[in-house]
Design a protein around this motif. Structure first.
Motif, PDB file in Angstrom:
ATOM      1  N   HIS A  10       0.813  -1.216   0.000  1.00 24.03           N
ATOM      2  CA  HIS A  10       0.000   0.000   0.000  1.00 24.03           C
ATOM      3  C   HIS A  10       0.848   1.269   0.000  1.00 24.03           C
ATOM      4  O   HIS A  10       0.328   2.362  -0.134  1.00 24.03           O
ATOM      5  CB  HIS A  10      -0.938  -0.005   1.209  1.00 24.03           C
ATOM      6  CG  HIS A  10      -2.019  -1.040   1.113  1.00 24.03           C
ATOM      7  ND1 HIS A  10      -3.121  -0.887   0.307  1.00 24.03           N
ATOM      8  CD2 HIS A  10      -2.149  -2.245   1.695  1.00 24.03           C
ATOM      9  CE1 HIS A  10      -3.907  -1.954   0.412  1.00 24.03           C
ATOM     10  NE2 HIS A  10      -3.330  -2.789   1.245  1.00 24.03           N
ATOM     11  N   THR A  11       2.155   1.155   0.146  1.00 20.94           N
ATOM     12  CA  THR A  11       3.021   2.322   0.175  1.00 20.94           C
ATOM     13  C   THR A  11       3.354   2.754  -1.240  1.00 20.94           C
ATOM     14  O   THR A  11       3.881   1.975  -2.027  1.00 20.94           O
ATOM     15  CB  THR A  11       4.323   2.010   0.934  1.00 20.94           C
ATOM     16  OG1 THR A  11       4.000   1.561   2.243  1.00 20.94           O
ATOM     17  CG2 THR A  11       5.209   3.240   1.007  1.00 20.94           C
ATOM     18  N   ARG A  12       3.037   3.989  -1.571  1.00 20.56           N
ATOM     19  CA  ARG A  12       3.405   4.529  -2.872  1.00 20.56           C
ATOM     20  C   ARG A  12       4.898   4.835  -2.875  1.00 20.56           C
ATOM     21  O   ARG A  12       5.412   5.451  -1.939  1.00 20.56           O
ATOM     22  CB  ARG A  12       2.593   5.791  -3.175  1.00 20.56           C
ATOM     23  CG  ARG A  12       1.153   5.485  -3.552  1.00 20.56           C
ATOM     24  CD  ARG A  12       0.280   6.721  -3.503  1.00 20.56           C
ATOM     25  NE  ARG A  12       0.668   7.772  -4.444  1.00 20.56           N
ATOM     26  CZ  ARG A  12       0.373   7.767  -5.743  1.00 20.56           C
ATOM     27  NH1 ARG A  12      -0.293   6.740  -6.266  1.00 20.56           N
ATOM     28  NH2 ARG A  12       0.716   8.769  -6.519  1.00 20.56           N
ATOM     29  N   GLN A  13       5.577   4.393  -3.918  1.00 20.05           N
ATOM     30  CA  GLN A  13       7.018   4.571  -3.991  1.00 20.05           C
ATOM     31  C   GLN A  13       7.423   5.159  -5.338  1.00 20.05           C
ATOM     32  O   GLN A  13       6.687   5.075  -6.321  1.00 20.05           O
ATOM     33  CB  GLN A  13       7.737   3.227  -3.819  1.00 20.05           C
ATOM     34  CG  GLN A  13       7.577   2.598  -2.437  1.00 20.05           C
ATOM     35  CD  GLN A  13       8.274   1.245  -2.377  1.00 20.05           C
ATOM     36  OE1 GLN A  13       7.925   0.323  -3.109  1.00 20.05           O
ATOM     37  NE2 GLN A  13       9.261   1.116  -1.506  1.00 20.05           N
ATOM     38  N   GLU A 381      -3.716   0.592  -9.425  1.00 22.48           N
ATOM     39  CA  GLU A 381      -2.746   0.692  -8.334  1.00 22.48           C
ATOM     40  C   GLU A 381      -1.673  -0.386  -8.415  1.00 22.48           C
ATOM     41  O   GLU A 381      -0.479  -0.109  -8.243  1.00 22.48           O
ATOM     42  CB  GLU A 381      -3.460   0.603  -6.974  1.00 22.48           C
ATOM     43  CG  GLU A 381      -4.255   1.825  -6.589  1.00 22.48           C
ATOM     44  CD  GLU A 381      -4.833   1.709  -5.193  1.00 22.48           C
ATOM     45  OE1 GLU A 381      -4.377   0.819  -4.428  1.00 22.48           O
ATOM     46  OE2 GLU A 381      -5.730   2.492  -4.861  1.00 22.48           O
ATOM     47  N   ASN A 382      -2.083  -1.607  -8.673  1.00 15.22           N
ATOM     48  CA  ASN A 382      -1.133  -2.719  -8.675  1.00 15.22           C
ATOM     49  C   ASN A 382      -0.352  -2.738  -9.994  1.00 15.22           C
ATOM     50  O   ASN A 382      -0.458  -3.656 -10.802  1.00 15.22           O
ATOM     51  CB  ASN A 382      -1.862  -4.047  -8.465  1.00 15.22           C
ATOM     52  CG  ASN A 382      -0.893  -5.171  -8.118  1.00 15.22           C
ATOM     53  OD1 ASN A 382       0.158  -4.950  -7.517  1.00 15.22           O
ATOM     54  ND2 ASN A 382      -1.242  -6.391  -8.496  1.00 15.22           N
ATOM     55  N   GLN A 431       2.018  11.218 -10.517  1.00 18.47           N
ATOM     56  CA  GLN A 431       0.658  11.457 -10.044  1.00 18.47           C
ATOM     57  C   GLN A 431      -0.283  10.290 -10.352  1.00 18.47           C
ATOM     58  O   GLN A 431      -1.424  10.281  -9.904  1.00 18.47           O
ATOM     59  CB  GLN A 431       0.099  12.742 -10.688  1.00 18.47           C
ATOM     60  CG  GLN A 431       0.818  14.017 -10.268  1.00 18.47           C
ATOM     61  CD  GLN A 431       0.530  14.422  -8.834  1.00 18.47           C
ATOM     62  OE1 GLN A 431      -0.363  13.871  -8.197  1.00 18.47           O
ATOM     63  NE2 GLN A 431       1.289  15.381  -8.316  1.00 18.47           N
ATOM     64  N   SER A 433      -1.956   6.447 -10.366  1.00 18.61           N
ATOM     65  CA  SER A 433      -2.361   5.588  -9.249  1.00 18.61           C
ATOM     66  C   SER A 433      -1.392   4.449  -8.980  1.00 18.61           C
ATOM     67  O   SER A 433      -1.520   3.749  -7.969  1.00 18.61           O
ATOM     68  CB  SER A 433      -3.750   5.000  -9.535  1.00 18.61           C
ATOM     69  OG  SER A 433      -4.723   6.015  -9.618  1.00 18.61           O
ATOM     70  N   ASP A 435       1.309   1.990  -7.742  1.00 19.24           N
ATOM     71  CA  ASP A 435       2.014   1.925  -6.463  1.00 19.24           C
ATOM     72  C   ASP A 435       3.475   2.319  -6.603  1.00 19.24           C
ATOM     73  O   ASP A 435       4.056   2.925  -5.700  1.00 19.24           O
ATOM     74  CB  ASP A 435       1.940   0.503  -5.885  1.00 19.24           C
ATOM     75  CG  ASP A 435       0.559   0.171  -5.344  1.00 19.24           C
ATOM     76  OD1 ASP A 435      -0.124   1.102  -4.875  1.00 19.24           O
ATOM     77  OD2 ASP A 435       0.172  -1.005  -5.380  1.00 19.24           O
ATOM     78  N   LEU A 436       4.075   1.960  -7.733  1.00 18.76           N
ATOM     79  CA  LEU A 436       5.489   2.258  -7.958  1.00 18.76           C
ATOM     80  C   LEU A 436       5.637   3.019  -9.269  1.00 18.76           C
ATOM     81  O   LEU A 436       5.149   2.575 -10.309  1.00 18.76           O
ATOM     82  CB  LEU A 436       6.308   0.958  -7.994  1.00 18.76           C
ATOM     83  CG  LEU A 436       7.811   1.065  -8.271  1.00 18.76           C
ATOM     84  CD1 LEU A 436       8.500   1.986  -7.265  1.00 18.76           C
ATOM     85  CD2 LEU A 436       8.449  -0.327  -8.238  1.00 18.76           C
ATOM     86  N   SER A 487       3.233  13.836  -4.949  1.00 22.61           N
ATOM     87  CA  SER A 487       2.428  12.685  -5.359  1.00 22.61           C
ATOM     88  C   SER A 487       2.235  11.681  -4.224  1.00 22.61           C
ATOM     89  O   SER A 487       1.649  10.614  -4.424  1.00 22.61           O
ATOM     90  CB  SER A 487       3.078  11.996  -6.557  1.00 22.61           C
ATOM     91  OG  SER A 487       4.348  11.463  -6.201  1.00 22.61           O
ATOM     92  N   ARG A 489       4.544  10.021  -2.524  1.00 23.35           N
ATOM     93  CA  ARG A 489       5.433   8.867  -2.584  1.00 23.35           C
ATOM     94  C   ARG A 489       6.555   8.940  -1.554  1.00 23.35           C
ATOM     95  O   ARG A 489       7.275   7.973  -1.345  1.00 23.35           O
ATOM     96  CB  ARG A 489       5.991   8.703  -3.998  1.00 23.35           C
ATOM     97  CG  ARG A 489       4.879   8.434  -5.004  1.00 23.35           C
ATOM     98  CD  ARG A 489       5.365   8.204  -6.419  1.00 23.35           C
ATOM     99  NE  ARG A 489       4.214   8.044  -7.328  1.00 23.35           N
ATOM    100  CZ  ARG A 489       3.571   6.914  -7.549  1.00 23.35           C
ATOM    101  NH1 ARG A 489       3.955   5.820  -6.918  1.00 23.35           N
ATOM    102  NH2 ARG A 489       2.529   6.870  -8.359  1.00 23.35           N
TER     103      ARG A 489
END
Length: 492
Positions: A10-13, A381-382, A431, A433, A435-436, A487, A489
Motif C-alpha cells: 500500500h506504500t506509494r514509492q 494501483e497494482n 501522479q 495511481s 504503487d510504484l 504525489s 510517494r
C-alpha cells in the motif's frame, strides 16, 4: 482475491531506472554508493538496475553467458584497494591479474592496509563455492573452455567437450584447477561487492529492483551444462527458437534466436533449474521483474530453419505450476510481470492469479483512444508505471520524434501547446495511481535521444550510455523530489 504470497504493497514509492554500467565508472564501487545517496536525496527509494548477469560481446544483459553468474566488469578494483586486498599501483593490471593477487592475499589471510579488511575470507569463499555449487562448477568449466577455444560457441568445441564427456572434463579440470579456482573466486568477489552495496542501500531505505530475462542465450553455460532442459536435437542443435509473431511494429515479427525450454523435463524435476536461478537473484534483489512474462503462459516457437518469425506457433508453458513453486519457496520476494505487447486474457489471468503488478509505459499512452490502458487515468494501483524503459527512447527524444497526432494528444491531455518535456511526463507518472513509479535516469537529467540505452532489434550502439555527475544539478534533484513528495510517494 490477492494471493497471500504477493501481499499488496500500500506504500506509494518512486524509483529510478539505470543499469550499473551507466554509472560514471560502471562499477560497484564509490560511484554506486554515491548513487544510492543521490537516490535518497531524490526521494526515489527503488533502484531498478536491469539484469546484472555476465553479457556477451554486445554487452546486452539479456543475452548472457550465464543465467546465474554476475557481470565481472562491474567489480570495482578501487573497492579492492580501499578494503586492503590490492595495492594502488596494481590498478593498472588486467582484472584477472588483479583478482589473482587479491585471491592469493585472501588465501594467506593477509590484507595489505587494514586490520579490519572487509568481506573477503578464504572460509567465506569455500562457503560460497558450496552454496553455489549447482551452477558455479559448470560455469567455471564453461568459461575456461570457452577462453581456451578462442571464445567460440560451445557448439564449435571438440566433441568430447561439446557433448560433456565425463573423462575429458575430469582430465581438463585436473590440468586447469588454478584457472577454475580464479574464475570462481572472481564470482565470489562480485557477489561480495554486490552484497555490501545492497546492505548499504537497504540501510538507507533503498530497495534494489532486478530483472530476469525469460530466455537464456544458446551460447551459455546453462544450455551447455543442461541440454536436456532445452529443445535440442541429438547433436545438441536447436530445433526451434524464440521470438514474437508479426504485429503492428514488424511485418515479419522478431526472431530472437534463443532456445526454448523443454517444459516437460523442467516440470518433471520440480523446476529445479528455475528455482536455482531465482535463489541467486533473490540474494541480489528485493524486487524482481520477470521479463516477457507472457512466455510463462505461451511462447512463440519458430522452426530453426525459418529466417523470420512469421511461420511460428504458440506453445503453452506451465506458468501456473512454475509461479506456484517460486512463490512457495520465495514468499518474501516481490515479483513484477513485464506484460507489455499483445497480452491475451489467459496471460492476464495468470498475472492476476498471483497478484503480480504489471507495467504501464506512458510513452505508449498517446495517439489512440481514451481506453488506452497506458493513459495515466487508466493505470491501476497494482502497477509499475514508467515514462519509458531501457528499450524506449528518452522522453525528450520520444516527444521530438513522435508523429504529429501523438504530440497533439499529449498537448490536449496536458492542456498546453508547449509541454515541458520530460518534466510533464515525469509528473504524470508520479501522479498516477500506480504503487510504484519509475523514471529512467536520462529523464531526470533531461537528456535527448543521444542518451538512449537500447534499440530493440539492433545489435550495434546499445548499452553504452553513462551518466556524469556534472549532469545532475541541485535544481534537478529538488524538482524531482518535489514531484515525488507532491504525489505522496515520500513524506516531505
Amino acid at each position: 482475491m490477492l494471493n497471500q504470497s504477493q501481499p499488496k504493497n500500500h506504500t506509494r514509492q518512486a524509483g529510478v531506472l539505470m543499469h550499473v554500467t551507466s554509472l560514471p565508472d560502471g562499477q560497484l564501487g564509490p560511484d554506486a554508493y554515491r548513487f544510492v545517496d543521490k537516490l535518497v536525496e531524490l526521494g526515489a527509494l527503488v533502484w531498478q538496475t536491469l539484469p546484472v548477469n555476465m553479457p556477451h560481446g554486445d554487452q546486452s544483459p539479456y543475452q548472457s553467458v550465464s543465467a546465474h553468474a554476475g557481470h565481472v566488469g562491474m567489480i570495482s578494483p578501487q573497492q579492492l584497494v580501499e578494503q586492503g586486498w590490492c595495492l594502488h599501483d596494481e590498478l593498472n593490471l588486467s582484472l584477472p591479474a588483479l583478482i589473482d593477487k587479491a585471491m592469493r592475499r585472501v588465501q594467506s589471510g593477509g590484507a595489505l592496509s587494514r586490520a579490519d579488511s572487509e568481506g573477503l575470507t578464504w572460509s567465506g569463499f569455500a562457503r560460497f563455492c558450496q552454496t553455489h555449487q549447482y551452477w558455479l562448477e559448470d560455469f567455471a568449466l564453461f568459461l575456461s573452455l570457452r577462453e581456451n577455444h578462442g571464445f567460440q560457441s560451445w557448439q564449435q568445441w571438440p566433441q568430447a567437450y561439446r557433448m560433456r564427456d565425463p573423462q575429458a572434463l575430469h582430465a581438463y579440470t585436473a590440468i586447469h584447477q588454478e584457472k577454475l579456482t580464479l574464475i570462481k573466486f572472481t564470482q565470489y568477489v562480485f557477489f561480495q561487492q554486490w552484497a555490501q552495496l545492497k546492505a548499504y542501500a537497504n540501510l538507507r531505505g533503498v530497495q534494489l529492483f532486478g530483472d530476469i530475462p525469460i530466455f537464456v542465450a544458446y551460447d551459455s553455460a546453462d544450455v551447455w551444462a543442461q541440454p536436456a532442459a532445452f529443445k535440442l536435437d541429438a547433436n545438441l542443435d536447436m530445433t526451434v527458437v524464440a521470438g514474437v509473431p508479426p504485429d503492428y511494429f514488424s511485418e515479419t515479427g522478431q526472431r530472437w534466436g534463443n532456445p526454448h525450454y523443454d517444459w516437460v523435463t523442467m516440470q518433471a524435476d520440480g523446476f529445479k533449474w528455475w528455482l536455482g536461478r531465482i535463489a541467486v537473484q533473490s540474494t541480489l534483489f528485493d524486487i524482481l521483474r520477470i521479463d516477457h512474462f507472457r512466455g510463462l503462459q505461451a511462447a512463440w516457437e519458430i522452426p530453426v530453419s525459418e529466417p523470420t518469425a512469421i511461420n511460428g506457433s504458440w506453445q503453452e508453458a506451465p506458468g501456473d505450476a512454475l509461479l506456484k513453486a517460486i512463490t512457495v519457496q520465495f514468499p518474501v520476494l516481490r515479483l513484477v510481470a513485464e506484460d507489455l505487447g499483445i497480452i491475451t486474457p489467459e496471460v492476464d489471468a495468470l498475472r492476476h492469479a498471483y497478484a503480480l503488478p504489471g507495467m504501464k509505459i506512458l510513452q505508449f499512452a498517446f495517439g489512440g483512444g481514451e481506453d488506452n490502458p497506458y493513459l495515466p487515468a487508466n493505470i491501476e494501483e497494482n502497477s509499475v508505471a514508467y515514462t519509458g524503459t531501457h528499450d524506449n527512447d528518452t522522453t525528450v527524444g520520444w516527444y521530438q520524434s513522435a508523429p504529429e497526432h501523438v504530440r497533439q494528444h499529449v498537448q490536449h491531455y496536458l492542456a498546453t501547446d508547449t509541454p515541458d518535456m520530460p518534466a510533464a511526463l515525469v509528473q504524470l507518472v508520479m501522479q498516477s495511481s500506480a504503487d510504484l513509479a519509475i523514471v529512467p535516469m536520462q529523464d531526470i537529467l533531461g537528456l535527448d535521444g543521444a542518451a538512449r540505452m537500447n534499440t530493440p532489434g539492433t545489435v550495434d550502439g546499445n548499452w553504452g550510455w553513462r551518466m556524469q555527475w556534472s549532469q545532475l544539478t541541485t535544481e534537478q534533484v529538488y524538482a524531482f523530489r518535489q514531484m515525488v513528495s507532491e504525489s505522496g510517494r515520500i513524506d516531505g
